[in-house]
Design a protein around this motif. Sequence first.
Motif, short mmCIF file in Angstrom:
data_model
loop_
_atom_site.label_atom_id
_atom_site.label_comp_id
_atom_site.label_asym_id
_atom_site.label_seq_id
_atom_site.Cartn_x
_atom_site.Cartn_y
_atom_site.Cartn_z
N THR A 1 4.44 29.11 -8.23
CA THR A 1 5.72 29.81 -8.32
C THR A 1 5.91 30.37 -9.72
OG1 THR A 1 7.00 28.05 -8.56
CG2 THR A 1 6.83 28.78 -6.41
N ARG B 1 7.91 33.68 -12.42
CA ARG B 1 8.82 34.75 -12.37
C ARG B 1 8.23 35.75 -13.59
NH1 ARG B 1 13.65 36.07 -15.46
NH2 ARG B 1 15.16 37.62 -14.20
N GLY C 1 14.13 40.75 -14.51
CA GLY C 1 13.21 40.67 -13.77
C GLY C 1 12.51 41.95 -13.33
N THR D 1 6.42 40.44 -6.66
CA THR D 1 7.51 39.93 -6.86
C THR D 1 8.79 40.71 -6.19
OG1 THR D 1 7.68 41.64 -8.52
CG2 THR D 1 6.72 39.52 -9.25
N THR E 1 10.71 36.95 -9.28
CA THR E 1 10.12 35.81 -8.60
C THR E 1 9.07 36.08 -7.76
OG1 THR E 1 11.69 35.51 -7.05
CG2 THR E 1 12.03 34.41 -9.11
N TYR E 2 8.14 34.93 -7.69
CA TYR E 2 6.97 35.04 -6.69
C TYR E 2 6.49 33.78 -6.18
CZ TYR E 2 3.64 33.57 -10.29
OH TYR E 2 3.26 32.68 -11.17
N ARG E 3 5.71 33.67 -4.96
CA ARG E 3 5.43 32.48 -4.58
C ARG E 3 3.88 32.48 -3.88
NH1 ARG E 3 5.35 29.63 0.41
NH2 ARG E 3 5.60 27.46 0.32
N THR F 1 4.21 26.12 -11.82
CA THR F 1 5.02 27.26 -12.22
C THR F 1 4.08 28.04 -13.22
OG1 THR F 1 7.14 26.14 -11.48
CG2 THR F 1 6.94 28.23 -13.20
N ASN G 1 4.95 31.85 -15.54
CA ASN G 1 5.80 33.04 -15.61
C ASN G 1 4.87 34.05 -16.51
OD1 ASN G 1 7.81 31.90 -14.61
ND2 ASN G 1 8.45 30.70 -16.40
N SER H 1 11.08 33.62 0.78
CA SER H 1 10.43 32.95 0.02
C SER H 1 9.06 32.36 0.61
CB SER H 1 11.48 31.79 -0.20
OG SER H 1 11.89 31.12 0.77
#
Length: 925
Positions: free
Chosen positions: A32, A34, A42, A59, A64-66, A99, A101, A315
Motif C-alpha cells: 500500500t 500514497r 494526492g 491511485t 492511495t493505492y493497494r 508501505t 510512498n 480498497s
Amino acid sequence: MHLHVTRLLLAGSLVLAAERAAAQQPALGTVTGRVTGESGEGMVGATIAVTGTPYGALTKSDGTYRIALRPGTYELRARLIGYTSPRDTVVVTAGGTVTRNFRLARAASTLEAVAVVGSRTEARTVIESPVPVDVLSAAEIKSTGRTETAQILQQLAPSVNFPRPSITDGTDHVRPLTLRGLGADQVLVLLNGKRRHTSALVNLNGSVGRGQAAVDVNAIPASMIDHIEVLRDGAAAQYGSDAIAGVVNIVLKSGADGNLTAEYGRTATTYGGQTVNGTNLVSGVATPVTAQTPSRSAHDGGLVHAALDKGVASSQSRFLHGGVEYRNRGNTNRTLADPRPQTFAEVTNGTFRDLSTGPMNYELGDAAVADAVGMFNGGYDLANGVELYAFGGFDHREGRSAGNFRRVTQNTQTVRSIYPNGFLPFIESTIGDFSGFGGARGKVAGWQWDLSTGYGRDNFRFDVTHSNNASMGAASPTNFYAGTLVFGQWMNNLDLSREVHVGTAGIPLRLAAGAEFRVDQYRIKAGDVASYVDGGAPVLDANGNVVVGAKAIPGAQVFPGFQPSNAVDASRNNAAVYADVESDITKQFLVSGAVRYEHYSDFGSTTTGKVASRLTIVPGFVLRGAFGTGFRAPSLQQTYFSSTATNFVNGVPFEIRTAPVGSDLAKVLGAKPLKPEHSTNYSAGVALEPARSLSFTVDLYRVNITDRIVLSENFTGTAVQNLLRPLGVSGARYFTNAIDTRTNGIDVVGNYGLSLRSAGFVRLMAGYNHNKTHATLVAQTPPELGNQNENLFGRVERARIEEGQPRDNFLASANYEYHDLGLVARTQRFGSVTTRATVGSDNLDQTFGAKWITDVSASYKVLRRFTLTAGADNVFDVYPDQNNNLGNVRSNVAGNANFGIFPYSSFSPFGFNGRFVYARVGVGI
C-alpha cells in the motif's frame, strides 16, 4: 448457432481457469502507499506498476493505492504522464503489509512515459524501448480541443495522417487514418492491448485509403482515453496481420476520477478569392487564362459535444470506469456557383454564368454526422491474485453527405416530372459499432497468464435520399434503402510470460508465448428492388419525346443499391502461435526476438520474425534498431466486395462495377486470386535525454512491401463499355496484387520543459516526419485488359500511393501553465501532395503546396473544479491551394475543379473548412 455455443464454452473456461488458479495460489501479501505531487497533494490516476509483471494499481482520488502480490522481492515504478517516474524495491511476505510512498516531480520528457505496446514481457519507458514508441497522455489529448480521436492523433503524432475527403460515398462518414505514409489497413489498432475490429466499409472512391478497410478509431470516445501508445515500427511478428506500418494502442481510463464536458463550436471563415489558372469558361476556346475566384463567407459545421465519464474503485483493487459521449457535427460547404446551363432552354441559348452568379447546386465539405458513444473498462482482483477484467462499448452514428448535382438536362439520370429543376442526392448512413472483451490473468507455476475472448461488430447501412431511379420514370421513389455491410470479428487469446535467470551470471531471460484464434465474418445485404432495378423507362428529350438509342441509368442516383447478386455471407478463421524472447545481456545491452506462425483457412500459412536491440551508451543516450518481416492478409472486404456506383471522370458519369476477384466478370478482365502482402521492416535510431527537462528521439526506417493489394484503375474505355453494356454498367474495377513499394522515412520527436518557478511552467514539443514511397514494381497489365487498351495500375492510382499523402509533416506546440490559467499554441506544417490525371497534362496534374495550420486556446479553472476553455483551430483561416483548372463549360471538360464548382481538392491533409472557433466548459466529478 455453433459459433454462439463456442463463445459460451470459452467464456465458461475463463471462469474455470480463474477458479482453478485461485485454488493453487499461496497466501498473498499487500503493498500500500500514497502518491503525491510536489506540493504534497494526492495524485489521482497515477499507475503503480510491478516491473516485469502485468500487475499494478491506479491511485484513487486521495492518491492511495493497494496491490496484492505473492511473497517475493519486487521493483515498483510510479507513473503519471507529464511527471518523473520514481522506482523503489519492496519485499512482500505472506499475509504481511508493506508501505511505499512516491513523490512525483513535474517533467517535460515523454521518455519517462511507460508503454505496454512493443513488448510481450514488460512495460517499459519510451527510452528503454528498442523500437520507437510515442505516448500521448490524457492531458495532451484534452489540450488539442478536438473531439474526434483520429483528428487528435493527427495533431499529436507527426507520423499520423488523417485526410478529410468529400463526395466519396461512405468514406465521408468513416475516414481512414494512416501511419508513416503507408496504407490505412497497414496499421493495427489495439484497444487495451487487444485487436480492434475494422469497419465494414471498404473505401472505394477517390481518396487516400482507396481500396482499404480501416479501423474506425472515431468509434472510441476521446473522453474515455487514458493514453495512446503509437508504435512506429513493423510488428506483425508480435501482433499478426495489419501491423506493417505500426501499431496504435488506445488505453482506456481506469481511475476513480471523472469529468463532465460540454462544448459548442462552428466555423467562422472566408474561402475562395484566390487567383488560379484555368481554361476560358465561356469562349469555347481552350486558352489558358488566369481567373480570380469569388470570395464567400461561411458559418457552418456547428459542433455540439457533450461527454461524461466517471470511475469507481474500492480498497479491494476493484474498479469500473465508464463514459458516454454525444457529438453532433453539422455539414460544411465550400463550393462555388455552377456556371453551366441548368435547363434545356439555356443549353439551346448558350447561357453560361460565372462563379459568382450561378446557382449553388453542390455541397463539398464535411458530412453531417451525429454520434452517440459509450464505453466501459473494469477489473476485479480476487484475493489470490487472479484478476478478472472486461471492457467494451458501442457507437451509433448517423451521417448525411451529398453526391454530385444532377441537372435536369442530364436526362439519363433525372426524372423531370419529379425534379423539374434537377436534384442533389444524399447518402445517409446508419452505423452501429459495438465490442466486448473479457478475460482473466494471474500467475501459476512461475508463468504470468492471460486468457481472453472478445467480439466486435460493425454495421454500415446505406440509405439514399432526395434521389430517383431514372429507369423507373415517374414511378420512381425518391428515397431508397440501398443495403447494409457487416463485419464481425471474434478474438481469442492465451498469452504466457515469465522471467528466468541463466548462466552463472544470472542473466535475466524474459520469455513469452501464446496462441490466437480469430474468426472474421463479412456480409453484404441487398437493398430495396427500386434501389438497383432497371425499370426500362425511356429517356425523354426537352419536348417529352423518346430519345431513340438512349438508355436511362438504372438504380438510385449517387449510390445504386446492392443487388441480390452482390449479396455475400463469407467467413474465415485464423489460428496463430507465437514466441518472444528478450534479455538484458548487460544493464546497458538488450536484445529481443519474436517469431509468429499463422494459418488462414482461405489462403494458407505464413511465418514472420523480428529482432531488435537497444544499447545504452551512457544514461540518457540510447542507440536502438530492429529488423522484421511482416504480412497483411487480404481482408474479406477486398476479397468479396461487389457493387455498382456512379463515378465521374472529367465530369462524365460512369456506372462502375466493383467485381470480386472470383467473379466471372473480373476473370474476363484478367483478375487473379489475392495473395497476402509481405514486408521487410528496418529501423535504427537514437533516444537522448541530455538533461532532465530535455529529450528527443530520431529514428530512420525503411519498409519494403511486395504484392501490395490495391483497387485497380476504373476501366471505362470504349471496348470495356461495349463488353459491359449488357450488364447495365459502363465501367469496372477489381482488387489486385499490382505493386511492390519501398517507403523510406525519418521520425524526430523532441520535448523540453522549463520551470519559471512562481511564474509557471512551460512545456514545448516538436515532431517531424518525412517519408517517401516509391512503387518499385508494377505488375504487367493482363492481356485481357491490354487487348482493350486499359491499364491495370496507371498514373492516377500510382500518384495516390506515391504522392497523395504529405511527405513532410512538422508540428510544434507550447503549453503554459500558471496557477489556474492554461495557454496552448500549436502549429503544424502539412507538406505538399500531388494528384494526377489518367493522361498526363500540365492542366490536370497538380501539386498542392505545403501549408501551416495554427491552433490556440486558453483555459481557466474556477473553484478548482470548473474549467472554462475558448479556442480557435486554424486561427489564421488557412486553406489549401485551389484547384488550378477550372475546366471549359462549352467543351464539357470539367477540369480539376469540376467547372470551377469545387475550389479545393479532397486530398488536402487538413481538409478545407477554414477557421473553427469553440467554447468548452468542464467540471471534475
